[in-house]
Design a protein around this motif. Structure first.
Motif, short mmCIF file in Angstrom:
data_model
loop_
_atom_site.label_atom_id
_atom_site.label_comp_id
_atom_site.label_asym_id
_atom_site.label_seq_id
_atom_site.Cartn_x
_atom_site.Cartn_y
_atom_site.Cartn_z
N ILE A 92 0.83 -0.97 0.14
CA ILE A 92 -0.04 -0.03 -0.15
C ILE A 92 0.95 1.14 0.18
N HIS A 93 0.39 2.24 -0.73
CA HIS A 93 1.38 3.17 -0.96
C HIS A 93 0.25 4.39 -0.44
N PHE A 94 0.91 5.43 -0.01
CA PHE A 94 -0.03 5.80 0.80
C PHE A 94 0.97 7.46 1.31
N LEU A 95 0.72 8.52 1.04
CA LEU A 95 1.43 9.93 1.25
C LEU A 95 1.13 10.46 2.89
N HIS A 96 1.44 10.73 3.90
CA HIS A 96 1.94 11.67 4.71
C HIS A 96 2.73 12.37 5.47
N ARG A 97 2.18 13.81 5.45
CA ARG A 97 2.86 14.43 6.01
C ARG A 97 2.41 15.20 7.39
N ARG A 98 3.25 15.33 8.34
CA ARG A 98 3.34 15.56 9.55
C ARG A 98 2.97 16.93 9.91
N SER A 99 1.75 17.26 10.45
CA SER A 99 1.29 19.03 11.14
C SER A 99 2.92 18.84 11.48
N ALA A 100 3.44 20.15 12.18
CA ALA A 100 3.98 20.27 12.82
C ALA A 100 3.74 20.99 14.14
N ARG A 101 2.51 21.50 14.08
CA ARG A 101 1.74 21.49 15.57
C ARG A 101 0.97 20.75 16.13
N ALA A 102 1.70 21.07 17.64
CA ALA A 102 1.39 19.88 18.43
C ALA A 102 -0.45 19.42 18.76
N ALA A 137 -5.61 22.21 12.80
CA ALA A 137 -3.99 21.24 11.67
C ALA A 137 -4.29 19.58 11.26
N PHE A 138 -4.01 19.32 10.82
CA PHE A 138 -3.76 17.70 10.78
C PHE A 138 -2.86 17.16 10.24
N HIS A 139 -1.80 15.79 10.69
CA HIS A 139 -1.97 14.87 10.58
C HIS A 139 -2.42 14.33 9.03
N VAL A 140 -1.80 14.61 7.98
CA VAL A 140 -2.49 13.96 7.14
C VAL A 140 -2.28 12.56 6.24
#
Length: 390
Positions: A92-102, A137-140
């Motif tokens: 499974i391939h995925f994009l993962h963009r973690r937010s800098a916001r706590a 904000a979200f960890h996408v």
């Protein structure tokens, strides 16, 4: 929060120059049919009555061959962050963009057909690190469906929406997200509904642009607008859904054309962007030609025209009629989407609708058509969902 798993590996997208040269050669050698016999001089839906007009397709093919550049989209995917993991034997391939916001909340976003992770690339950054510090904000996390993009192509049957939803829960756990929000449209909306209904311990709540009530509900008591929605949906499935019936019954047959001919693949996909977008004539009124070609080229380079079509074979009309969603749900009905579920029907399945939205503009591909409106509407919906959990 669960501990991240080492089973997740970084991934980099890179097409060879030879692959891109071959694509251009195939485009140059394309054999096109004669023009459609339904002719309309003025822009409008009538021009597309027999499908993609020859003049439009010829222009896009020329641009794809001579001017389009795949590398910027490839670079954008790599900048967002790409990964792969194996679930139930399937990569499974995925994009993962973690937010800098706590204070960011994990958000799983699932695309549909005939799109891909390209549906969300314009909005990931703003969702993860909004310009407004007061915005949520979200960890996408944006997976490619099985058989789509850089995910593996299943070699056996069984990868329907129920199995995909379970795989998404496994994926989020591996990333350290024991609980998360979920959003989706098209097949992604169906999968998001399954996530909310089957996995309430993990799913904090959902937002969908594709609500689906239980079958067989009466139009009695619906407003005039809701009755019109029901009639439009009925007309769509009776008169304009041949593509779905083909892919649900004979995906392999259409798959040969979709994998062998870039022009055939382009026409098959462009037809849906045209019909399902909030435009008067061409989809390029709302979505750039490069954005649509990013999506089509991703299908071409990964040879997933046939394997993506099989999601219809696996899951067409397969949503459990008895499935109910008790987690908080936000639902958006864009005016030019092809299916809009009346609120009373939606309430029969989604028991805790905390926000209902009917924007004035937008169609099936809202994240591409009206990205700023989409982000704001999604934020408001998910804010209501999170508030309902407190």
């Amino acid at each position: 929060m669960s501990r991240p798993s080492s089973d997740v590996q970084a991934f980099t997208a890179h097409a060879t120059d030879a692959e891109l040269d071959e694509l251009r050669a195939r485009l140059a050698a394309a054999r096109l049919p004669e023009a459609e016999t339904v002719r309309h001089a003025e822009p409008g839906p009538g021009r597309w009555a027999q499908g993609v007009p020859l003049a439009d397709l010829t222009e896009v093919v020329h641009y794809w061959r001579t001017e389009y550049d795949w590398r910027p989209f490839e670079d954008r995917l790599n900048r967002i962050g790409q990964f792969r993991t194996t679930v139930e034997g399937l990569g499974i391939h995925f994009l993962h963009r973690r937010s800098a916001r706590a204070d960011a909340t994990p958000l799983l976003m699932t695309h549909g057909w005939p799109d891909s992770v390209a549906r969300f690339t314009d909005v990931v950054e703003e969702l993860a690190d909004p310009k407004d510090p007061d915005a949520p904000a979200f960890h996408v996390v944006t997976p490619s469906l099985p058989g789509f993009g850089y995910s593996d192509r299943p070699v056996t049957t069984g990868w329907g929406t129920e199995k995909i939803a379970a795989a998404w829960v496994e994926l989020m756990g591996r990333l350290g997200y024991g609980t998360f929000l979920a959003h989706g449209g098209d097949w992604g909306g169906n999968i998001t509904t399954v996530l909310g209904g089957r996995f309430p311990a993990q799913v904090l709540g959902i937002h969908t642009t594709f609500a689906e009530g239980p079958p067989g509900l009466s139009t009695e008591g619906l407003s005039a607008t809701e009755r019109a929605w029901a009639e439009e949906t009925r007309d769509f499935w009776h008169r304009r859904a041949a593509y779905a019936k083909q892919q649900a019954t004979r995906p392999q047959t259409i798959g040969y054309s979709l994998v062998d001919s870039p022009v055939g693949l382009l026409a098959w996909i462009l037809d849906k962007f045209a019909e399902w977008s909030d435009t008067k004539d061409s989809p390029f009124e709302a979505i750039s030609i490069d954005s649509i070609l990013d999506d089509v080229t991703l299908y071409w380079l990964t040879r997933t025209g046939a394997s993506a079509a099989r999601i219809y074979y696996e899951s067409h009309n397969a949503l459990d009629p008895d499935l109910r969603v008790d987690v908080p749900s936000a639902i958006t009905a864009y005016p030019r989407d092809v299916e809009k579920c009346p609120h009373p029907w939606a309430q029969e399945r989604y028991r805790r609708i905390v926000r209902w939205s009917e924007p004035e503009i937008g169609g099936h591909f809202a994240a591409l058509e009206v990205p700023e409106l989409f982000v704001e509407d999604l934020r408001q919906g998910l804010t209501a969902v999170l508030a309902a959990n407190r």
